[in-house]
Design an enzyme around this catalytic site. Structure first.
Site, PDB file in Angstrom:
ATOM      1  N   SER A 153     -62.359  45.028-135.258  1.00 53.66           N
ATOM      2  CA  SER A 153     -61.368  46.070-135.542  1.00 53.66           C
ATOM      3  C   SER A 153     -60.345  45.472-136.496  1.00 53.66           C
ATOM      4  O   SER A 153     -59.721  44.459-136.174  1.00 53.66           O
ATOM      5  CB  SER A 153     -60.702  46.486-134.225  1.00 53.66           C
ATOM      6  OG  SER A 153     -59.629  47.367-134.468  1.00 53.66           O
ATOM      7  N   LYS A 179     -64.598  48.258-138.054  1.00 52.87           N
ATOM      8  CA  LYS A 179     -63.744  49.413-137.737  1.00 52.87           C
ATOM      9  C   LYS A 179     -62.438  49.263-138.501  1.00 52.87           C
ATOM     10  O   LYS A 179     -61.791  48.215-138.432  1.00 52.87           O
ATOM     11  CB  LYS A 179     -63.508  49.446-136.225  1.00 52.87           C
ATOM     12  CG  LYS A 179     -62.409  50.362-135.743  1.00 52.87           C
ATOM     13  CD  LYS A 179     -62.473  50.503-134.222  1.00 52.87           C
ATOM     14  CE  LYS A 179     -61.137  50.325-133.565  1.00 52.87           C
ATOM     15  NZ  LYS A 179     -61.212  50.375-132.087  1.00 52.87           N
ATOM     16  N   LYS A 181     -58.618  50.621-139.153  1.00 56.04           N
ATOM     17  CA  LYS A 181     -57.515  51.416-138.621  1.00 56.04           C
ATOM     18  C   LYS A 181     -57.010  52.306-139.751  1.00 56.04           C
ATOM     19  O   LYS A 181     -56.876  51.846-140.901  1.00 56.04           O
ATOM     20  CB  LYS A 181     -56.398  50.498-138.126  1.00 56.04           C
ATOM     21  CG  LYS A 181     -56.787  49.693-136.893  1.00 56.04           C
ATOM     22  CD  LYS A 181     -56.908  50.581-135.664  1.00 56.04           C
ATOM     23  CE  LYS A 181     -57.081  49.758-134.408  1.00 56.04           C
ATOM     24  NZ  LYS A 181     -57.145  50.598-133.205  1.00 56.04           N
ATOM     25  N   ASP A 206     -60.433  54.312-136.867  1.00 59.45           N
ATOM     26  CA  ASP A 206     -59.679  54.571-135.633  1.00 59.45           C
ATOM     27  C   ASP A 206     -58.252  54.962-136.018  1.00 59.45           C
ATOM     28  O   ASP A 206     -57.539  54.185-136.653  1.00 59.45           O
ATOM     29  CB  ASP A 206     -59.672  53.304-134.764  1.00 59.45           C
ATOM     30  CG  ASP A 206     -59.004  53.520-133.412  1.00 59.45           C
ATOM     31  OD1 ASP A 206     -58.512  54.636-133.143  1.00 59.45           O
ATOM     32  OD2 ASP A 206     -58.988  52.553-132.609  1.00 59.45           O
ATOM     33  N   GLU A 231     -62.523  57.535-134.404  1.00 55.81           N
ATOM     34  CA  GLU A 231     -61.986  57.267-133.068  1.00 55.81           C
ATOM     35  C   GLU A 231     -60.590  57.873-132.923  1.00 55.81           C
ATOM     36  O   GLU A 231     -59.725  57.669-133.768  1.00 55.81           O
ATOM     37  CB  GLU A 231     -61.950  55.751-132.865  1.00 55.81           C
ATOM     38  CG  GLU A 231     -61.620  55.293-131.462  1.00 55.81           C
ATOM     39  CD  GLU A 231     -61.710  53.759-131.342  1.00 55.81           C
ATOM     40  OE1 GLU A 231     -62.460  53.127-132.125  1.00 55.81           O
ATOM     41  OE2 GLU A 231     -61.017  53.203-130.469  1.00 55.81           O
ATOM     42  N   ASP A 256     -60.836  57.384-127.227  1.00 51.21           N
ATOM     43  CA  ASP A 256     -60.331  56.138-126.645  1.00 51.21           C
ATOM     44  C   ASP A 256     -59.166  56.521-125.716  1.00 51.21           C
ATOM     45  O   ASP A 256     -59.386  56.772-124.517  1.00 51.21           O
ATOM     46  CB  ASP A 256     -59.904  55.211-127.804  1.00 51.21           C
ATOM     47  CG  ASP A 256     -59.200  53.934-127.372  1.00 51.21           C
ATOM     48  OD1 ASP A 256     -58.936  53.769-126.177  1.00 51.21           O
ATOM     49  OD2 ASP A 256     -58.890  53.085-128.234  1.00 51.21           O
ATOM     50  N   LYS A 280     -62.709  51.252-122.213  1.00 52.82           N
ATOM     51  CA  LYS A 280     -61.834  50.099-122.005  1.00 52.82           C
ATOM     52  C   LYS A 280     -61.606  50.032-120.512  1.00 52.82           C
ATOM     53  O   LYS A 280     -61.050  50.963-119.912  1.00 52.82           O
ATOM     54  CB  LYS A 280     -60.509  50.268-122.737  1.00 52.82           C
ATOM     55  CG  LYS A 280     -60.647  50.170-124.253  1.00 52.82           C
ATOM     56  CD  LYS A 280     -59.309  50.261-124.940  1.00 52.82           C
ATOM     57  CE  LYS A 280     -59.503  50.215-126.452  1.00 52.82           C
ATOM     58  NZ  LYS A 280     -58.265  50.570-127.163  1.00 52.82           N
ATOM     59  N   GLY A 308     -61.466  47.106-127.006  1.00 54.82           N
ATOM     60  CA  GLY A 308     -60.670  45.912-126.719  1.00 54.82           C
ATOM     61  C   GLY A 308     -59.189  46.217-126.792  1.00 54.82           C
ATOM     62  O   GLY A 308     -58.777  47.241-127.350  1.00 54.82           O
TER      63      GLY A 308
HETATM   64  O1  OSB Z   1     -57.371  51.593-130.403  1.00 53.91           O
HETATM   65  O2  OSB Z   1     -58.963  50.298-130.006  1.00 53.91           O
HETATM   66  C1  OSB Z   1     -57.777  50.467-130.186  1.00 53.91           C
HETATM   67  C2  OSB Z   1     -55.965  47.128-130.298  1.00 53.91           C
HETATM   68  C3  OSB Z   1     -54.793  47.452-129.649  1.00 53.91           C
HETATM   69  C4  OSB Z   1     -54.612  48.736-129.206  1.00 53.91           C
HETATM   70  C5  OSB Z   1     -55.580  49.698-129.420  1.00 53.91           C
HETATM   71  C6  OSB Z   1     -56.761  49.380-130.059  1.00 53.91           C
HETATM   72  C7  OSB Z   1     -56.935  48.066-130.547  1.00 53.91           C
HETATM   73  C8  OSB Z   1     -58.080  47.633-131.314  1.00 53.91           C
HETATM   74  C9  OSB Z   1     -58.452  46.178-131.287  1.00 53.91           C
HETATM   75  O3  OSB Z   1     -58.704  48.372-132.026  1.00 53.91           O
HETATM   76  C10 OSB Z   1     -59.465  45.870-130.276  1.00 53.91           C
HETATM   77  C11 OSB Z   1     -59.651  44.396-130.037  1.00 53.91           C
HETATM   78  O4  OSB Z   1     -60.198  43.720-130.906  1.00 53.91           O
HETATM   79  O5  OSB Z   1     -59.261  43.887-128.968  1.00 53.91           O
HETATM   80 MG    MG Z   2     -58.968  52.892-130.389  1.00 51.26          MG
END
Ligand code: OSB
Ligand code: MG
Length: 387
Positions: A153, A179, A181, A206, A231, A256, A280, A308
């Site tokens: 991510s 992924k 953001k 995401d 996402e 999510d 999660k 994560g």
């Molecule tokens: O939306 O998945 C998410 C990290 C912090 C809060 C929300 C998210 C995320 C990530 C990173 O996308 C996931 C990771 O590598 O731990």
């Molecule tokens: Mg997410």
């Protein structure tokens, strides 16, 4: 239509004999991040990891509560979780005998919400049970994979070139899915350019709830880029508008934030709010709910993957164990320890092999050693709760 009941593995997660839980330790450990992580709701420079250690039968188990310091991803924070655990959850489980995971979960059921707080304890309990039984967590919960596929991510970057440098870096390390953001003002042109430079990779985005239905036309432009999923485009607690949006999008929506337990997952699937589920374990309230959602997705043929929360190695190791279940059919956000941290709290650290997989440990419990002296050197607060 009502869902058929699914045989879950919750009942298998039982210690050799009923357990009297002797103590629960709560520890806050600050880990600097190697690089800032920027998403639509904010920026993180370090991770305050909330670690839990449960003692019983001469053994101990480790868990992690994934709440952040501020209520930006969900309403829970490290502070609210610590309060709820100290005042409500710990008193409900310390002292009397606990038979199994279902029994533990039942003691939490009357307390509304606070899934991350509940999950922190469930994780420690499951590690403890696995160690008492001499089995790895993956085996205990019914995992079938020896290795899990992983993706990465990537936070929002100042320029497309900076983002592409990160994409290339993680592709070279073997990560199987990228992924990106996104947020309003940092979306379609960036995704278009990354897709142009990488026509064949598994790519997803995401939004962390940054859009509304008024942005539907913009979100539909993402259909041009052959994304694996979009996402959580809409609000953190919404299902209805996601269902409306999904009807007009070719790309699969993955939820999510909206999926805070089995009920939300069932309703999301029944209403068509998503076609893919990000699991999660912390967000859904722990293993008991996660195993039920896994059963639901398996039964309905819905692709599932492990998300994560920038976990320390303890939460990361739990994610690896969970992702070994057969329903996890897409690469998870399970990076190697080195993607976020200079030094992790477990030994050895989680490593991603050049083929983009992580090995599922075979040693009892988490299958990693917790580096307690290192934890102690980074501890900001510690308390030990007793019956
Ligand atoms: O939306 O998945 C998410 C990290 C912090 C809060 C929300 C998210 C995320 C990530 C990173 O996308 C996931 C990771 O590598 O731990
Ligand atoms: Mg997410």
């Amino acid at each position: 239509m009502l869902a058929k009941p699914v045989a879950s593995n919750v009942a298998r997660v039982a210690p050799p004999a009923p357990l009297r839980l002797d103590a629960l330790e709560l520890r806050l450990v600050r880990l600097p991040l190697l690089e800032p992580f920027v998403v639509s709701f904010g920026r993180m420079d370090s991770r305050l990891a909330f670690l839990l250690r449960l003692e019983a039968g001469g053994q101990s188990g480790w868990g992690e509560c994934v709440a952040f310091e501020s209520p930006l991803y969900s309403y829970e924070t490290v502070g609210t979780a610590r309060h709820v655990i100290r005042e409500h959850l710990a008193p409900a489980i310390l002292g009397p005998e606990v038979k199994d995971l279902a029994d533990l979960a039942a003691r939490f059921r009357a307390f509304r919400g606070h899934p991350m707080a509940k999950a922190g304890i469930e994780l420690a309990f499951v590690d403890l049970v696995a160690r008492l039984r001499g089995e790895p967590i993956a085996g205990l919960i019914g995992g079938t994979r020896a290795r899990v596929e992983v993706g990465v991510s990537l936070g929002i970057q100042p320029t497309v070139d900076a983002l592409d440098e990160r994409v290339n870096h993680f592709l070279a390390l073997g990560y199987r899915r990228i992924k990106l953001k996104i947020k309003p003002g940092a979306d379609v042109p960036i995704v278009e350019e990354i897709r142009r430079r990488h026509p064949r990779i598994l790519l997803s985005v995401d939004a962390n709830a940054a859009y509304t239905l008024a942005d539907a036309a913009l979100l539909r432009r993402l259909d041009a880029f052959d994304l694996l999923m979009i996402e959580q485009p809409l609000a953190h607690d919404d299902l209805l508008d996601h269902a409306k949006l999904q009807q007009t999008l070719r790309t699969a929506i993955c939820l999510d934030e909206s999926i805070t337990g089995h009920e939300q997952a069932r309703q999301a699937l029944e209403t068509g709010a998503c076609r893919i589920v990000n699991m999660k374990i912390g967000r859904v309230g722990g293993y008991s709910e996660a195993l039920r959602i896994h059963g639901l997705c398996l039964e309905r043929g819905v692709p599932l993957w492990c998300g994560g929360m920038l976990e320390s190695g303890i939460g990361r190791a739990h994610n690896v164990a969970l992702a070994s279940l057969s329903g996890f059919t897409l690469p998870g956000d399970i990076s190697g320890s080195g993607r976020y941290f200079e030094r992790d709290v477990i030994l050895p650290p989680v490593e991603v092999a050049p083929d983009g997989t992580v090995a599922v440990p075979t040693a009892p419990g988490l299958g990693f050693d917790v580096d307690v002296p290192f934890l102690e050197s980074r501890t900001e607060s510690f308390e030990r709760l007793r019956p």
